[in-house]
Enzyme design. Structure first.
Site, PDB file in Angstrom:
ATOM      1  N   VAL A 111       0.829  -1.206   0.000  1.00  0.00           N
ATOM      2  CA  VAL A 111       0.000   0.000   0.000  1.00  0.00           C
ATOM      3  C   VAL A 111       0.867   1.261   0.000  1.00  0.00           C
ATOM      4  O   VAL A 111       1.679   1.468   0.897  1.00  0.00           O
ATOM      5  CB  VAL A 111      -0.935   0.036   1.226  1.00  0.00           C
ATOM      6  CG1 VAL A 111      -1.935   1.183   1.091  1.00  0.00           C
ATOM      7  CG2 VAL A 111      -1.644  -1.288   1.414  1.00  0.00           C
ATOM      8  N   SER A 112       0.674   2.100  -0.988  1.00  0.00           N
ATOM      9  CA  SER A 112       1.433   3.342  -1.112  1.00  0.00           C
ATOM     10  C   SER A 112       0.549   4.542  -0.795  1.00  0.00           C
ATOM     11  O   SER A 112      -0.622   4.566  -1.179  1.00  0.00           O
ATOM     12  CB  SER A 112       1.970   3.461  -2.546  1.00  0.00           C
ATOM     13  OG  SER A 112       2.461   4.768  -2.761  1.00  0.00           O
TER      14      SER A 112
END
Ligand code: NAG
Ligand code: NAG
Length: 778
Positions: A350-351
Site C-alpha cells: 500500500v502506497s
C-alpha cells in the site's frame, strides 16, 4: 471533576450557600460516576522523544546511501499504552515513529523492564511496533542487510530508541488508573493505493471478489477514557506506507502517520486548553487572543519590534531549551498528556502516493506489470496528493488519517469488555514444516527456506526505485559494504529450489559473517483486550496476506464455542512489530516476484507458516493453555561494526560565536501569514546533543513590553530546522530555521531562536543559543 473543584477553590468570594450547593452537586456527580461507571481496566498512556541524531546518519527505509539526515521536519516519538485487568494480566503496546521495530532494541528494552519491574513486563506482553516512516535515523537494527547503507551500527540511533521506549513505558505504567476503552471502525478511502496491483491480480478471482478494493480501507481505533481525567488517548491501525517523504528528503520526519499523530495530539490539547481556561502563564499556542488584543496597531508593533535587534550567540544551559519547549508549557502539571498514535498494519503493497506512478522523463504512467519506464525502474515514481511537494503530500495523507481518527474518536461507543490475555512464541522460520490444504482435498506438508532476497528487491518500488545497489561484484559502495561484499554466498541447489520462482540475489539466511545477515528466529504474538485481538507480526504483510491471517484467526475465535468471542470480535494486525523480516506476500503474489515477493524472505509458503503459527497461539488463547516459548533470537550487540565517524570538533570563523546570526530577518520587516521567515545561525553538529524532549529551534511571541513566550518549536509542522556544513569534513556549520507562518498565527511581534551544542577540540560540550531580530506578523 477536578476542574470543577479547582474553579471553586479560586472563587473564594462566592457565598457559602452557593458553595455548599456546588459541593453537593460535585459529590452527587462523583457518586453517580462511581455507580454508573463501568470502567473495567486500568489504563495508562506514555510518550517520549525518540528523534535521535539529526545529522550525518543514513535514514532507514529507502536504503539510499545518499539520504543522510540534516535537520528536523518534526520530532519522532514512542507512544505507549498499558491495559491491565485490576487483578489480572496486562499488555503493553508501543508505537514507534521509526521505520520498524528492531530485535536488538526489543531485547534491550525488555532487559531494562526486567531490571525495573521484575517479571511484570516481558517479551510475552510487550509489543513494540514501527510506523514505517522512511525519514528516521537508521543503524539501530542488528542484522547486516539492514545496516549496510548506514555504514553499520549507529549507537546513537539505537540508544535514542531504547531510552525513549523505556521512558514511554515507565510513564504509561505510572499513569495507570481505572478507565474504559472504546473501539470504532470506519473506512478511509483516499490515503492508500496498491503499488503492486499486478501481483494482487494473481490472487484467485473468487477471493478478490469478496473485497471492494485492492487495499484495506478500514481504520480501527481505540479510545482510552480515564475515569478521572476523561479521554487520555487513542491508538489506531490503518494500512499505508510511510513513504510520503521521498528517498531524497534529509529532514527527520514521522511521515504521514507521525504527522497525523502530531495533528491529533495538538487538536486535543488545544480543544481542552480552550475549555479549561488556562492561566496567563500557560497561554495556549495559536490561541493567544490576549496578546493580539493588546497590540493591534501595526505601527506600534513595528516600533516595538525595532527595539529587539538580534542578540549574539551566548552560552546556554541544556535545560533552558527543554524548559521552553512549547508542548510542556501547555500541560497541566498533574494531568497526563493526551497520547494519540497512528499505528501500521498490513501496508506491504500500500502506497500513500495515491495519484499513481509516473515516468519522470515522459510523464506517462509507468508500465503496469513492471513499474518501469522504457524498461528502467529508476525513472518510475509514485506521486502523492501534494505532488510535487513531498511535505504537502505528507501533510495531506496525515490530515486524512487524522480527520478519520477524530471522527472515529468522537463517535466511539462500543466498549471493550472481557479478559486481557496474550501469547507469544519465537519460531525458527528458516526450516519450518507447514501443513497446507492440498488442491483437490487433503493436506500436504511443505517447508519454509532460509532467508533470501530476490532480484526484484534491488529494483525497489515506485515509492523509492532502485533501492539497494546490491549487485554481486559491485566494487563501489561504502566501507561497510566493501567489508561484507566478499562474504556473499552462492546459494546451493536446494535453496534455489526452495525459493523458486524467486531468483536469489542475496542468500542472506545462509550468510553469517561477520554476523547474521538476516533473522531466522521471529516472534509471533497475540494480544487480547476484551473483544479486540491484536496480532503482532515482524514484517510487512500485503493487503491480501493480512486479510487471510485475520480471517484465519477470527474464524477460530468465533467458532471456538467458548462464547467469549461473538460477531463483534475485532482483529487487527500490528505490522513491523518486535523485529523486522521484510515482506510477506500470498503464495500467488509471490509467483509474480515484484518487490514485495522478492522481499518475502522464507520462500513461497511464508504466509502459510504465519497462519499456522498464529492458529497455534489462538488455540492456546482460547483453551487457556501455554505455548512453547521457542528458541531465543540472538543478541548481536557485541558483534556490531560501525564506520560512522564521531564528531571531531565544531568551530566558527574568527570573531563569530556559536549561535550568532549569519543571515537575519530584514530590519523592520512585516510578514504576512502564509509567508516564510528564514534565519541562518552559526551552529554546531546536532549529534553533540539530540535535544531530546527539547528543541533546536523556537519561535517566540512578545507579550507585553519585554516578555517572550514560546509559540512553535522543532516539533511543529510549520517550523523546519535545517542543518548544513560547507563541506563534509568542515568543522563549521550553519542552522537554517524556516518558519512558514500558519494562518492561525496571532498578530504580534515575533523572533526566532536557535539552540545547539558545540564540541570543543578536547571533547567538552558547550551549549549555546542565539536570537534573531524581532519582526512583525500582520
Ligand atoms: C526601523 O524602525 C525604527 C522605528 O520605527 C526606526 O527608528 C529605524 O530607523 C528603522 N530602521 C530601518 C533600517 O528602517
Ligand atoms: C501484465 O501481465 C499479464 C500477464 O503476463 C498480461 O496478461 C497483461 O496483458 C499485462 N498487462 C499489461 C498492461 O502489460
Amino acid at each position: 471533576m477536578m476542574e470543577l473543584l479547582a474553579s471553586i477553590g479560586c472563587h473564594f468570594r462566592i457565598p457559602l450557600k452557593t458553595m455548599w450547593l456546588w459541593i453537593s452537586l460535585v459529590l452527587v456527580l462523583q457518586y453517580s460516576k462511581t455507580v454508573l461507571s463501568d470502567s473495567n481496566y486500568l489504563i495508562g498512556m506514555g510518550s517520549y522523544d525518540i528523534t535521535g541524531p539529526a545529522a550525518d546518519v543514513n535514514m532507514m527505509g529507502y536504503a539510499n546511501t545518499e539520504q543522510i539526515a540534516s535537520g528536523i521536519h518534526f520530532r519522532l516519538r514512542a507512544r505507549s499504552f498499558i491495559v491491565a485487568e485490576p487483578q489480572g494480566k496486562r499488555v503493553v503496546f508501543v508505537n514507534l515513529d521509526a521505520c520498524m521495530a528492531s530485535q536488538l532494541v526489543t531485547i534491550k528494552v525488555l532487559e531494562r523492564l526486567k531490571a525495573r519491574y521484575g517479571n511484570l513486563y516481558t517479551e510475552q506482553n510487550v509489543a513494540i511496533s514501527g510506523i514505517h516512516t522512511h525519514a528516521g535515523p537508521g543503524g539501530y537494527l542488528q542484522y547486516v542487510v539492514y545496516i549496510v547503507t548506514s555504514l553499520g551500527f549507529v549507537r546513537q540511533s539505537f540508544d535514542a530508541l531504547v531510552d525513549g521506549i523505556e521512558k514511554s513505558i515507565v510513564q504509561a505504567h505510572e499513569n495507570l488508573q481505572p478507565g474504559s476503552i472504546f473501539v470504532n471502525k470506519g473506512e478511509l478511502l483516499d490515503a492508500g493505493v496498491n503499488r503492486s496491483p499486478s501481483a494482487y491480480l494473481n490472487n484467485p478471482a473468487s477471493e478478490r471478489s469478496k473485497y471492494k478494493y485492492n487495499v484495506d480501507k478500514e481504520m480501527t481505533l481505540l479510545k482510552f477514557v480515564d475515569d478521572q481525567w476523561g479521554p487520555v488517548g487513542s491508538f489506531n491501525w490503518f494500512a499505508t506506507h510511510g513513504t510520503s517523504m521521498s528517498r531524497t528528503n534529509s529532514l527527520i520526519s514521522g511521515d504521514n502517520k507521525g504527522a497525523a499523530a502530531r495533528f491529533m495530539e495538538d487538536w486535543f490539547e488545544q480543544n481542552s486548553a480552550k475549555s479549561d481556561e488556562l492561566g496567563t502563564d500557560e497561554i495556549p499556542r495559536r490561541v493567544s487572543s490576549i496578546i493580539s488584543s493588546i497590540h493591534n496597531n501595526h505601527h506600534e508593533l513595528l516600533e516595538l519590534a525595532s527595539s529587539f535587534q538580534s542578540s549574539p550567540g551566548k552560552p546556554a544551559t541544556r535545560v533552558s531549551s527543554a524548559a521552553r519547549r512549547v508542548r510542556s508549557a501547555l500541560r497541566q502539571a498533574d494531568k497526563p498528556g493526551f497520547v494519540s498514535a497512528f499505528c501500521q498494519t498490513n501496508c506491504g503493497d500500500v502506497s500513500p502516493n495515491v495519484l499513481g506512478a509516473f515516468c519522470i522523463d515522459t510523464g506517462v504512467p509507468c508500465d503496469f506489470n513492471h513499474s518501469t519506464c522504457g524498461g528502467k525502474n529508476e525513472l518510475c515514481y509514485g506521486r502523492g496528493p501534494g505532488y510535487p511537494d513531498e511535505f504537502e503530500s505528507t501533510r495531506i495523507i496525515g490530515e486524512r488519517q487524522f480527520n478519520k481518527a477524530v471522527d472515529l474518536f468522537n463517535t466511539a461507543s462500543e466498549q471493550l469488555k472481557g479478559k486481557v490475555d496474550y501469547r507469544h512464541s519465537y519460531v525458527d522460520f528458516s526450516q519450518l514444516e507447514v501443513t497446507i490444504p492440498k488442491e483437490g482435498g487433503g493436506s500436504e506438508v511443505v517447508k519454509t527456506c532460509p532467508a533470501a532476497m530476490g532480484f526484484a528487491f534491488a529494483a525497489g518500488t515506485t515509492d523509492g526505485p532502485g533501492a539497494f545497489d546490491f549487485k554481486q561484484g559491485d566494487d563501489k559502495g561504502n566501507p561497510f559494504w566493501r567489508l561484507v561484499r566478499n562474504l556473499l554466498k552462492t546459494p546451493d541447489k536446494k535453496q534455489v529450489q526452495c525459493h523458486s520462482p524467486k531468483p536469489i540475489l542475496l542468500d542472506t539466511g545462509e550468510m553469517k559473517q561477520p554476523y547474521d545477515w538476516a533473522p531466522s528466529i521471529l516472534p509471533v504474538q497475540i494480544f487480547r483486550i476484551g473483544q479486540l485481538v491484536i496480532l503482532s507480526v515482524p514484517g510487512e504483510f500485503t493487503t491480501m496476506s493480512g486479510r487471510r491471517l485475520r480471517d484465519a484467526v477470527k474464524t477460530m475465535l468465533t467458532s471456538s464455542g467458548s462464547g467469549e468471542f461473538g460477531s463483534n470480535t475485532h482483529v487487527v494486525i500490528a505490522g513491523l512489530t518486535n523485529t523486522y523480516s521484510q515482506y510477506i506476500t500470498t503464495f500467488e503474489e509471490y509467483q509474480i516476484q515484484r518487490y514485495e515477493g522478492a522481499s518475502t524472505l522464507y520462500g513461497p509458503h511464508t504466509l502459510s507458516a504465519y497462519i499456522q503459527e498464529f492458529q497455534k497461539l489462538t488455540s492456546a488463547l482460547i483453551k487457556g493453555q501455554a505455548v512453547e516459548p521457542g528458541p531465543q533470537p540472538p543478541d548481536l550487540l557485541k558483534k556490531q561494526i560501525s564506520f560512522l565517524t564521531p564528531v571531531v570538533m565544531d568551530s566558527t570563523p574568527a570573531g563569530v560565536n556559536f549561535g550568532d546570526v549569519s543571515s537575519d530577518v530584514p530590519a523592520n520587516s512585516t510578514f504576512k501569514r502564509g509567508s516564510t521567515v528564514t534565519v541562518v545561525f552559526w551552529s554546531a553538529c546536532p549529534r553533540n546533543d539530540l535535544m531530546t524532549e527539547g528543541t533546536f529551534a523556537l519561535v517566540e511571541i512578545l507579550q507585553g513590553k519585554d516578555s517572550w513566550v514560546p509559540t512553535y518549536d522543532d516539533d511543529d509542522f510549520c517550523l523546519r530546522f535545517k542543518w548544513s556544513r560547507p563541506s563534509k569534513l568542515s568543522p563549521r556549520s550553519q542552522a537554517t530555521i524556516e518558519w512558514t507562518i500558519p494562518p492561525s498565527a496571532s498578530l504580534g511581534v515575533y523572533r526566532i531562536r536557535h539552540f545547539g551544542a558545540a564540541k570543543r577540540l578536547m571533547g567538552s560540550i558547550q551549549h549555546f543559543t542565539g536570537t534573531s531580530s524581532a519582526f512583525v506578523v500582520a
